[in-house]
Design a protein around this motif. Sequence first.
Motif, PDB file in Angstrom:
ATOM      1  N   GLU A  77     -18.724   9.796 -14.627  1.00  0.00           N
ATOM      2  CA  GLU A  77     -19.110  10.828 -13.676  1.00  0.00           C
ATOM      3  C   GLU A  77     -20.012  10.217 -12.615  1.00  0.00           C
ATOM      4  O   GLU A  77     -20.678   9.220 -12.853  1.00  0.00           O
ATOM      5  N   GLY A  78     -20.043  10.825 -11.458  1.00  0.00           N
ATOM      6  CA  GLY A  78     -20.926  10.361 -10.398  1.00  0.00           C
ATOM      7  C   GLY A  78     -20.156   9.905  -9.183  1.00  0.00           C
ATOM      8  O   GLY A  78     -18.932   9.793  -9.191  1.00  0.00           O
ATOM      9  N   ASN A  79     -20.884   9.671  -8.118  1.00  0.00           N
ATOM     10  CA  ASN A  79     -20.302   9.186  -6.874  1.00  0.00           C
ATOM     11  C   ASN A  79     -20.728   7.739  -6.697  1.00  0.00           C
ATOM     12  O   ASN A  79     -21.896   7.397  -6.876  1.00  0.00           O
ATOM     13  N   ASN A  86     -16.151  13.243  -2.613  1.00  0.00           N
ATOM     14  CA  ASN A  86     -15.580  14.301  -3.452  1.00  0.00           C
ATOM     15  C   ASN A  86     -14.668  13.757  -4.547  1.00  0.00           C
ATOM     16  O   ASN A  86     -13.679  14.382  -4.903  1.00  0.00           O
ATOM     17  N   GLU A 113     -15.921  12.709  -7.703  1.00  0.00           N
ATOM     18  CA  GLU A 113     -16.903  12.502  -8.755  1.00  0.00           C
ATOM     19  C   GLU A 113     -16.276  12.392 -10.134  1.00  0.00           C
ATOM     20  O   GLU A 113     -16.757  11.671 -10.983  1.00  0.00           O
ATOM     21  N   LYS A 114     -15.215  13.110 -10.417  1.00  0.00           N
ATOM     22  CA  LYS A 114     -14.600  13.135 -11.751  1.00  0.00           C
ATOM     23  C   LYS A 114     -13.357  12.245 -11.842  1.00  0.00           C
ATOM     24  O   LYS A 114     -12.605  12.340 -12.793  1.00  0.00           O
TER      25      LYS A 114
END
Length: 97
Positions: A52-54, A61, A63-64
């Motif tokens: 998870e995360g950027n 957009n 992140e997942k």
Amino acid sequence: MAYVLVLPEYGLVADPLVGIVTTAGESFSPVLDRVAVLEASADDLVNMLSGEGNYLASFPNREKSLKIAGSINSFWYGLAIGLLIAGVIAFQLIKVR
């Protein structure tokens, strides 16, 4: 006093008597900038383990995306290994009879 040239493009010299690397009248800022970029990349690699995360090199957009891609990848590897095991068992059953 003699110095050993370590990185002439950054002005880094080593003092053999003391055993330290220092600047010869120039700044450490180019080296520190590169270290900051390297630390950010290393943090991204560690943070990718959570899924998870950027991240620095990713598009917005998303992140997942690592979690979804990991699930799809695990599905296909599981399917391939399952079919391989089923094939080995099927050939053993054919060979026995």
